[in-house]
Design an enzyme around this catalytic site. Structure first.
Site: not given
Ligand code: PA5
Length: 429
Positions: A281, A302, A417
């Site tokens: 990410e 395996h 989203k």
């Molecule tokens: O690392 C990140 O920013 C994302 O993975 C968020 O943690 C995830 O989308 C959850 O977001 P939020 O805490 O706003 O619900």
């Protein structure tokens, strides 16, 4: 350094000349320290292990202890960075079949009706509490699950349901903050300058860990030790930056597409999940970056092991190996020896697992021509795990800046989203 970073199975041609990168690494290090790079307003995690107050840690421990004494289950409701760090830590430190009286379960990380239905049905049989975590306070998976959890809490416990809720969210903004202010839930702040995947050191990770009976002060001590050790601009001695540079070199110079992160214990599988989120990410943008994926060995030897050994040469491996397990089992002699295993009499499973590790390293590197980086921890405990996380977060920041991408945003995630909101008829989409 609590982590031994090894390049013995990398191959000379795959090891960059660190001296040549001295200036580049030092200038990125300066950029991180002076907070002048891309996404610099999300560098709050850099010094958080130093600045977190003892009173906050004490408050988290005492609230968690109240929950441990009153309830038998905590539901951690969150997704991505808002739950992966706690799941990874709790699995790694308590094991998968814990005897601890506080069970930790997870919701809000899926929209699957079967999973949610099963979990809610199970919770009806438990004396449960909830830790809802969302920085934005508007993440659909988390919000939908939290609404369902509140309905169940109200049904089971009436007006007193609020006592069973702890929230972690932004200090001022978002729907969850508004709800906290209206309803008076116990709440902790996820600082505005720390993103989800860097938040395991904040109440996001700390409250669930404390509720699981884990020593969060030791965890933060490890984080802080890594903060000190990794605060070094010299690539010839900074192992954290060496790891970042080697993966950058393998990707950009040697054209590897995939880094496979492998562990030798099922209880560490969720650490790999956390690690995948951190790097994928953070770096996967602008058409760049290695794909970080993972295996749990020896199980996956395996299945994917065949591909690693003889398939297309797209990947290198990074192995996390813990030398001393918490528990061990010794193989006994069997007079009949029908299974032919008496040659292992007196040997422990950790010894056998270690031979599998060395044998695999040699097979993949010597026969399969797959470069391997090794990260070795002496043992898995709260302090070492905190250390490991900080080390990897700092390596991730360096690695992303080497690629010239912003490590702290995730613009791509917004696309699904928006589509989903449009399809669901949400106002404004
Ligand atoms: O690392 C990140 O920013 C994302 O993975 C968020 O943690 C995830 O989308 C959850 O977001 P939020 O805490 O706003 O619900």
């Amino acid at each position: 350094m609590k982590i031994d970073v090894g390049f013995d199975y990398l191959g000379e041609k795959n090891l960059p000349n660190f001296n040549r990168y001295k200036r580049k690494i030092a200038s990125i290090d300066k950029m991180i320290k002076e907070r002048t790079g891309l996404g610099n307003d999300y560098l709050g995690w850099l010094d958080y292990p130093l600045s977190i107050s003892t009173s906050l840690l004490d408050d988290i421990v005492s609230t968690a202890n109240v929950f441990r004494s009153k309830y038998d289950t905590l539901v951690v409701c969150g997704i991505g960075g808002s739950y992966l760090g706690s799941k990874a830590s709790i699995d790694a430190l308590r094991g998968l079949k814990t005897t601890d009286p506080m069970e930790i379960v997870y919701l809000g990380n899926s929209l699957d009706p079967n999973y949610v239905h099963e979990m809610l049905a199970y919770l009806k049989t438990r004396n449960f509490s909830v830790c809802v975590i969302s920085k934005s306070g508007t993440t659909t998976e988390t919000s939908v699950s939290f609404r369902l959890l509140k309905d169940l809490l109200k049904e089971q416990y009436g007006d007193k349901y609020r006592e069973r809720i702890v929230a972690v969210t932004d200090e001022t903004s978002g729907a969850l903050r508004k709800e906290v202010n209206n309803e008076g839930y116990k709440a902790y702040v996820l600082p505005g300058d720390i993103g989800g995947r860097y938040s395991v050191m904040t109440p996001v990770g700390l409250f669930p860990l404390a509720a699981a009976g884990i020593d969060i002060k030791a965890f933060m001590k490890g984080m802080n030790e890594a903060r000190i050790d990794c605060d070094n601009s010299d690539i010839t001695t900074n192992k954290c930056y060496q790891y970042a540079l080697v993966r950058y070199y393998l990707h950009t110079r040697k054209k590897y597409k995939v880094e496979m992160f492998n562990v030798y214990e099922p209880r560490l599988t969720a650490v790999s999940e956390w690690f995948k989120q951190l790097f994928d990410e953070s770096e996967g943008k602008d058409g760049k970056a290695l794909l970080l994926t993972s295996c749990t060995f020896t199980t996956d030897l395996h299945s994917l092991g065949q591909f690693i050994q003889e398939g297309s040469k797209i990947l290198f491996e990074t192995i996390l190996y813990v030398k001393n397990p918490d528990n061990d089992i010794v193989i006994k002699e069997d007079p009949e020896n029908l299974d032919g295993l008496n040659y292992l009499t007196g040997k422990s499973l950790s010894f056998i697992n270690q031979k599998a590790y060395i044998g695999t390293l040699k097979a993949h590197y010597e026969n399969g021509n797959v470069p391997n980086i090794t990260l070795t921890l002496d043992k898995m405990d709260a302090e070492n795990l905190g250390y490991l996380y900080y080390f990897l977060m700092k390596a991730c920041a360096m690695s992303a800046y080497l690629l010239n991408v912003n490590p702290f945003n995730q613009p791509g995630v917004e696309v699904y989203k928006k589509n989903m909101f449009h399809l669901l008829g949400k106002e404004g989409y």
